[in-house]
Design a protein around this motif. Structure first.
Motif, PDB file in Angstrom:
ATOM      1  N   HIS A 125      65.512  67.260  34.360  1.00  0.00           N
ATOM      2  CA  HIS A 125      65.255  68.006  35.594  1.00  0.00           C
ATOM      3  C   HIS A 125      64.356  69.180  35.241  1.00  0.00           C
ATOM      4  O   HIS A 125      64.434  69.711  34.130  1.00  0.00           O
ATOM      5  CB  HIS A 125      66.559  68.534  36.201  1.00  0.00           C
ATOM      6  N   PRO A 126      63.504  69.624  36.165  1.00  0.00           N
ATOM      7  CA  PRO A 126      62.678  70.797  35.859  1.00  0.00           C
ATOM      8  C   PRO A 126      63.545  72.028  35.629  1.00  0.00           C
ATOM      9  O   PRO A 126      64.615  72.181  36.234  1.00  0.00           O
ATOM     10  CB  PRO A 126      61.788  70.950  37.105  1.00  0.00           C
ATOM     11  N   ARG A 127      63.083  72.898  34.778  1.00  0.00           N
ATOM     12  CA  ARG A 127      63.890  74.040  34.363  1.00  0.00           C
ATOM     13  C   ARG A 127      64.335  74.890  35.554  1.00  0.00           C
ATOM     14  O   ARG A 127      65.492  75.326  35.623  1.00  0.00           O
ATOM     15  CB  ARG A 127      63.103  74.893  33.359  1.00  0.00           C
ATOM     16  N   TRP A 128      63.421  75.139  36.496  1.00  0.00           N
ATOM     17  CA  TRP A 128      63.791  76.005  37.624  1.00  0.00           C
ATOM     18  C   TRP A 128      64.957  75.406  38.403  1.00  0.00           C
ATOM     19  O   TRP A 128      65.828  76.141  38.883  1.00  0.00           O
ATOM     20  CB  TRP A 128      62.590  76.243  38.544  1.00  0.00           C
ATOM     21  N   LEU A 129      64.979  74.076  38.525  1.00  0.00           N
ATOM     22  CA  LEU A 129      66.050  73.424  39.268  1.00  0.00           C
ATOM     23  C   LEU A 129      67.362  73.473  38.491  1.00  0.00           C
ATOM     24  O   LEU A 129      68.440  73.628  39.085  1.00  0.00           O
ATOM     25  CB  LEU A 129      65.657  71.984  39.586  1.00  0.00           C
ATOM     26  N   VAL A 130      67.291  73.354  37.175  1.00  0.00           N
ATOM     27  CA  VAL A 130      68.491  73.513  36.341  1.00  0.00           C
ATOM     28  C   VAL A 130      69.087  74.906  36.553  1.00  0.00           C
ATOM     29  O   VAL A 130      70.306  75.064  36.748  1.00  0.00           O
ATOM     30  CB  VAL A 130      68.155  73.296  34.857  1.00  0.00           C
ATOM     31  N   GLU A 131      68.244  75.918  36.524  1.00  0.00           N
ATOM     32  CA  GLU A 131      68.722  77.286  36.709  1.00  0.00           C
ATOM     33  C   GLU A 131      69.395  77.458  38.066  1.00  0.00           C
ATOM     34  O   GLU A 131      70.453  78.104  38.174  1.00  0.00           O
ATOM     35  CB  GLU A 131      67.555  78.262  36.557  1.00  0.00           C
ATOM     36  N   ARG A 132      68.798  76.876  39.114  1.00  0.00           N
ATOM     37  CA  ARG A 132      69.387  76.983  40.451  1.00  0.00           C
ATOM     38  C   ARG A 132      70.729  76.246  40.512  1.00  0.00           C
ATOM     39  O   ARG A 132      71.700  76.754  41.091  1.00  0.00           O
ATOM     40  CB  ARG A 132      68.434  76.400  41.492  1.00  0.00           C
ATOM     41  N   MET A 133      70.790  75.056  39.935  1.00  0.00           N
ATOM     42  CA  MET A 133      72.035  74.283  40.010  1.00  0.00           C
ATOM     43  C   MET A 133      73.163  74.949  39.248  1.00  0.00           C
ATOM     44  O   MET A 133      74.326  74.907  39.682  1.00  0.00           O
ATOM     45  CB  MET A 133      71.791  72.860  39.498  1.00  0.00           C
ATOM     46  N   VAL A 134      72.862  75.569  38.116  1.00  0.00           N
ATOM     47  CA  VAL A 134      73.894  76.309  37.389  1.00  0.00           C
ATOM     48  C   VAL A 134      74.368  77.487  38.234  1.00  0.00           C
ATOM     49  O   VAL A 134      75.565  77.803  38.291  1.00  0.00           O
ATOM     50  CB  VAL A 134      73.359  76.785  36.028  1.00  0.00           C
ATOM     51  N   GLU A 135      73.443  78.132  38.940  1.00  0.00           N
ATOM     52  CA  GLU A 135      73.806  79.222  39.850  1.00  0.00           C
ATOM     53  C   GLU A 135      74.704  78.719  40.980  1.00  0.00           C
ATOM     54  O   GLU A 135      75.673  79.385  41.362  1.00  0.00           O
ATOM     55  CB  GLU A 135      72.532  79.846  40.419  1.00  0.00           C
ATOM     56  N   TRP A 136      74.394  77.536  41.539  1.00  0.00           N
ATOM     57  CA  TRP A 136      75.132  77.000  42.684  1.00  0.00           C
ATOM     58  C   TRP A 136      76.491  76.420  42.282  1.00  0.00           C
ATOM     59  O   TRP A 136      77.472  76.603  42.988  1.00  0.00           O
ATOM     60  CB  TRP A 136      74.330  75.912  43.383  1.00  0.00           C
ATOM     61  N   PHE A 137      76.531  75.692  41.162  1.00  0.00           N
ATOM     62  CA  PHE A 137      77.705  74.884  40.825  1.00  0.00           C
ATOM     63  C   PHE A 137      78.388  75.276  39.525  1.00  0.00           C
ATOM     64  O   PHE A 137      79.427  74.696  39.185  1.00  0.00           O
ATOM     65  CB  PHE A 137      77.316  73.400  40.730  1.00  0.00           C
ATOM     66  N   GLY A 138      77.835  76.222  38.763  1.00  0.00           N
ATOM     67  CA  GLY A 138      78.327  76.478  37.422  1.00  0.00           C
ATOM     68  C   GLY A 138      77.763  75.437  36.458  1.00  0.00           C
ATOM     69  O   GLY A 138      77.262  74.390  36.872  1.00  0.00           O
ATOM     70  N   ALA A 139      77.852  75.715  35.163  1.00  0.00           N
ATOM     71  CA  ALA A 139      77.232  74.825  34.175  1.00  0.00           C
ATOM     72  C   ALA A 139      77.838  73.428  34.212  1.00  0.00           C
ATOM     73  O   ALA A 139      77.115  72.418  34.204  1.00  0.00           O
ATOM     74  CB  ALA A 139      77.361  75.427  32.773  1.00  0.00           C
ATOM     75  N   GLU A 140      79.160  73.333  34.261  1.00  0.00           N
ATOM     76  CA  GLU A 140      79.798  72.020  34.261  1.00  0.00           C
ATOM     77  C   GLU A 140      79.478  71.245  35.532  1.00  0.00           C
ATOM     78  O   GLU A 140      79.159  70.052  35.484  1.00  0.00           O
ATOM     79  CB  GLU A 140      81.313  72.182  34.116  1.00  0.00           C
ATOM     80  N   GLY A 141      79.540  71.917  36.684  1.00  0.00           N
ATOM     81  CA  GLY A 141      79.215  71.248  37.938  1.00  0.00           C
ATOM     82  C   GLY A 141      77.766  70.813  37.990  1.00  0.00           C
ATOM     83  O   GLY A 141      77.445  69.731  38.485  1.00  0.00           O
ATOM     84  N   ALA A 142      76.873  71.663  37.478  1.00  0.00           N
ATOM     85  CA  ALA A 142      75.447  71.316  37.466  1.00  0.00           C
ATOM     86  C   ALA A 142      75.190  70.076  36.620  1.00  0.00           C
ATOM     87  O   ALA A 142      74.414  69.190  37.007  1.00  0.00           O
ATOM     88  CB  ALA A 142      74.629  72.491  36.941  1.00  0.00           C
ATOM     89  N   GLU A 143      75.849  69.989  35.462  1.00  0.00           N
ATOM     90  CA  GLU A 143      75.675  68.804  34.632  1.00  0.00           C
ATOM     91  C   GLU A 143      76.180  67.551  35.340  1.00  0.00           C
ATOM     92  O   GLU A 143      75.584  66.474  35.233  1.00  0.00           O
ATOM     93  CB  GLU A 143      76.383  68.985  33.287  1.00  0.00           C
TER      94      GLU A 143
END
Length: 466
Positions: free
Chosen positions: A172-190
């Motif tokens: 995934h593009p880095r900016w989207l990874v950063e947003r998903m970790v913000e939205w869901f936490g690291a485990e949820g984003a993964e």
């Protein structure tokens, strides 16, 4: 639905690819190369191009072609990380045709265990021989892929740069990874990113206005379609394998391909039999025709969309499904609509969005979207919701939905709308919600994720006018 897919625009043709030849293994990969070049360099959509090519192949080859195209697009970031190190040169210096051949080959080596390594390498070299732009690079293709077949490039250390590591690991593009970790936490984003790289289930909606469920399922089976499971509603079915668009049951309007999440959104609106409904972003017609079935012959659905080509597709869907209670009108819901105020029992706003919840079906979107897109789309969505709400009668309901996981496009739009429109409130007791009560989070809202139940990512809120 994504902004681009709402417009109905069609991209220009891509680079020339030789016509298919007898070898089915090479033919499938040749078709994959053609599609990927048009997606990557011509702005096309993979699912549309696949739809036009799949009928040319046998069932097993259809599955392989779909996997090659969607998998190569989904894992592009991970593949490119390896290829740049295997090739020992910046990928910007590699011809786009050669690069796409390398991606297809490496994808098979890393993710398709049933394909022998030599077959993945040999077919890639054959493609390089065939194409005029890669003919001189067949030795380079052979060397890179043979090196890849002998060793894998390790991921970078997570401790050094966690976002960079996750971006490569899950492609995934880095900016989207950063947003998903913000939205869901690291485990949820993964969890979400891992699910984004899996194949989406093939959901269809039975047209129960044309027959009972058991009767239609029997006809689907006779037409060679196998049911994997039944959905939450009587009309929802998950298929094992692809639907047969050349079947008599499809031509007879017995089913329509529509994701289960999309069907849930129409059900959340819950229009009564005989109700008058407006669908303010109607193309390409899935939810519009679902609503037409729910309100019955005595009800009426007005489908509005700004894009004439999209409306034509929606009209053809309604005709195939034999829904005569639908009227289509070309209108832009981001401006004042040509409707009488407070004249509809129910209104649906399936707003144009980034499509961040549909990365399984449309993996190319992750590489096209930019960090500012969710905020940009939210301004359009807010205008559409405000304009559409003017046509809800007192006591009526409106559902706002987006196939996006970005809070800017979902809850933030609804919160802003409710703050400006005190005569609307979230519906804390939506009617007929027994089948999806477990999906309702905050009162009146549903958030669906691909890592929870296999749904597309969706946000939807049901509001009523006091």
């Amino acid at each position: 639905m994504t902004e681009e897919r709402k417009t109905g625009r069609h991209p220009p043709p891509g680079p020339h690819i030789p016509r298919e030849r007898a070898d089915p293994g090479v033919a499938v990969r040749r078709a994959a190369l053609e599609i990927l070049l048009r997606v990557e360099n011509g702005g096309a959509y993979a699912d549309v191009l696949l739809g036009s090519r799949l009928p040319q192949f046998a069932e097993a080859d259809r599955r392989l072609l779909t996997r090659l195209v969607l998998g190569t697009l989904a894992w592009r970031g991970r593949l490119d990380y390896e290829l740049e190190r295997l090739a020992r040169r910046p990928l910007g210096e590699v011809d786009p045709v050669v690069l796409e051949i390398l991606r297809i080959g490496l994808f098979q080596l890393r993710f398709l265990d049933r394909i022998p390594k030599h077959a993945a390498v040999d077919t890639a070299v054959t493609l390089a021989h065939e194409h005029r732009r890669s003919r001189g690079a067949h030795g380079f293709v052979n060397a890179v892929l043979r090196a890849a077949s002998r060793r894998a490039i390790a991921l970078p250390p997570r401790s050094r740069d966690e976002f960079g590591y996750l971006a490569i690991k899950w492609s995934h593009p880095r900016w989207l990874v950063e947003r998903m970790v913000e939205w869901f936490g690291a485990e949820g984003a993964e969890g979400v990113m891992a699910a984004n790289n899996e194949a989406a289930p093939t959901a269809i909606r039975l047209n129960l206005g044309r027959g009972g469920r058991d009767e239609i399922l029997a006809r689907l089976e006779r037409d060679g379609m196998e049911v994997a499971s039944l959905g939450r509603f009587p009309e929802t079915v998950i298929l094992k394998g692809a639907p047969r668009f050349d079947s008599e049951s499809f031509r007879a309007g017995l089913f329509h391909v529509q994701s289960e999440a999309s069907q849930i959104v129409a059900r959340l609106l819950a229009p009564a039999r005989g109700a008058t409904v407006a669908d303010c972003a109607a193309a390409p017609g899935g939810k519009t025709t679902h609503l037409a079935e729910l309100v019955g012959e005595r009800g009426r659905v007005v489908g509005l969309d700004r894009n004439l080509a999209g409306l034509r597709v929606a009209r053809s869907v309604a005709q195939r499904l034999a829904h005569s209670n639908v009227i289509f009108v070309q209108a832009d819901a981001s401006s004042e609509l040509p409707l009488r105020n407070q004249s509809f029992d129910s209104v649906l706003v399936d707003a144009p969005c980034t499509g961040l919840g549909t990365l399984r079906e449309h993996p190319e979107l992750r590489w096209r979207l930019r960090p500012e897109d969710p905020a940009r789309m939210s301004r359009v969505q807010a205008a559409i919701l405000s304009n559409a709400a003017a046509h809800v009668r007192p006591g009526g309901a409106i559902v706002y939905a987006v196939c996006s996981l970005a809070p800017e496009e979902g809850s933030a739009v609804v919160d802003g709308f409710l703050e400006r429109n005190r005569d609307f409130v979230l519906d804390t007791e939506p009617p007929g919600m027994a089948e999806i009560r477990d999906l309702i989070g905050l009162p009146g809202t549903i958030v669906l994720r691909p890592d929870r139940g296999g749904f597309d990512g969706f946000f939807a809120a049901r509001m009523v006018r006091r």
